[in-house]
Design a protein around this motif. Structure first.
Motif, PDB file in Angstrom:
ATOM      1  N   PRO A   8      63.329 -16.018  20.783  1.00 52.24           N
ATOM      2  CA  PRO A   8      62.891 -14.996  19.823  1.00 52.24           C
ATOM      3  C   PRO A   8      63.833 -15.024  18.618  1.00 52.24           C
ATOM      4  N   THR A   9      63.298 -14.765  17.435  1.00 48.87           N
ATOM      5  CA  THR A   9      64.138 -14.775  16.239  1.00 48.87           C
ATOM      6  C   THR A   9      63.778 -13.636  15.305  1.00 48.87           C
ATOM      7  N   ASP A  10      64.808 -13.106  14.663  1.00 49.97           N
ATOM      8  CA  ASP A  10      64.592 -12.097  13.626  1.00 49.97           C
ATOM      9  C   ASP A  10      65.147 -12.577  12.287  1.00 49.97           C
ATOM     10  N   TYR A  34      59.370 -22.742  22.047  1.00 51.61           N
ATOM     11  CA  TYR A  34      58.478 -21.680  21.602  1.00 51.61           C
ATOM     12  C   TYR A  34      59.309 -20.689  20.801  1.00 51.61           C
ATOM     13  N   VAL A  35      58.893 -20.470  19.564  1.00 51.23           N
ATOM     14  CA  VAL A  35      59.625 -19.596  18.657  1.00 51.23           C
ATOM     15  C   VAL A  35      58.768 -18.360  18.404  1.00 51.23           C
ATOM     16  N   ASP A  70      60.142 -20.103  10.175  1.00 57.42           N
ATOM     17  CA  ASP A  70      60.242 -21.347   9.401  1.00 57.42           C
ATOM     18  C   ASP A  70      61.644 -21.949   9.481  1.00 57.42           C
ATOM     19  N   GLU A  71      62.654 -21.096   9.460  1.00 51.99           N
ATOM     20  CA  GLU A  71      64.033 -21.592   9.544  1.00 51.99           C
ATOM     21  C   GLU A  71      64.262 -22.317  10.874  1.00 51.99           C
ATOM     22  N   VAL A  72      63.773 -21.727  11.964  1.00 46.49           N
ATOM     23  CA  VAL A  72      63.955 -22.336  13.282  1.00 46.49           C
ATOM     24  C   VAL A  72      63.117 -23.610  13.416  1.00 46.49           C
ATOM     25  N   THR A  73      61.888 -23.575  12.912  1.00 43.07           N
ATOM     26  CA  THR A  73      61.056 -24.777  13.037  1.00 43.07           C
ATOM     27  C   THR A  73      61.625 -25.937  12.224  1.00 43.07           C
ATOM     28  N   SER A  74      62.277 -25.648  11.122  1.00 40.88           N
ATOM     29  CA  SER A  74      62.936 -26.709  10.342  1.00 40.88           C
ATOM     30  C   SER A  74      64.073 -27.334  11.136  1.00 40.88           C
TER      31      SER A  74
END
Length: 143
Positions: A8-10, A34-35, A70-74
């Motif tokens: 999970p991300t904030d 999974y994000v 988007d930051e995590v997927t990059s």
């Protein structure tokens, strides 16, 4: 060992640190990352005034959630890690637990804010709730 790693991300620095650890795990085990970003439903009520349309507030919160994802997927793409994403609106710990079940996550990797004392007692902790309620292992990462 792991086929599905949930992070999970904030968008905070703490959650990015957790995402880096999750990406390392996913890369090591050739797992799917999974994000998830959860828009806290209570935030909609806090920021909505009579003269500000709910849709505009929700769109702003959704934009922030998309930026966090988007930051995590990059980072995942740079590590050549498969990635699936989702944005949910609701109570964060419930949405995270539901998504854990939905994707069949083998592990959840989350940041901890390191709150103690009165601040922890008043605010509680989404990570603590996940640790207590999750049926799968939870790796907590302190920035």
């Amino acid at each position: 060992m792991y086929n599905a790693v949930l992070v999970p991300t904030d968008g905070s620095a703490r959650s990015v640190a957790a995402a880096r650890r999750a990406i390392d795990l996913a890369a090591t085990y050739d797992a799917t990352l999974y994000v998830l970003s959860v828009i806290d439903a209570s935030d909609l009520g806090l920021w909505t005034a009579a003269d500000i349309p709910v849709e505009r507030v929700e769109a702003s919160l959704r934009d922030a959630a998309e930026a966090a994802i988007d930051e995590v997927t990059s980072l995942a793409a740079a590590a050549d890690v498969r990635c699936e994403t989702a944005i949910r609106i609701g109570v964060p710990h419930r949405e995270i637990l539901d998504y854990t079940d939905e994707v069949g996550a083998d592990i959840v990797v989350m940041a901890t804010h390191g709150r103690t004392g009165l601040e922890h007692a008043i605010l509680g902790s989404t990570t603590e709730r996940i640790v207590r309620l999750s049926e799968v292992p939870v790796l907590t990462v302190h920035e």
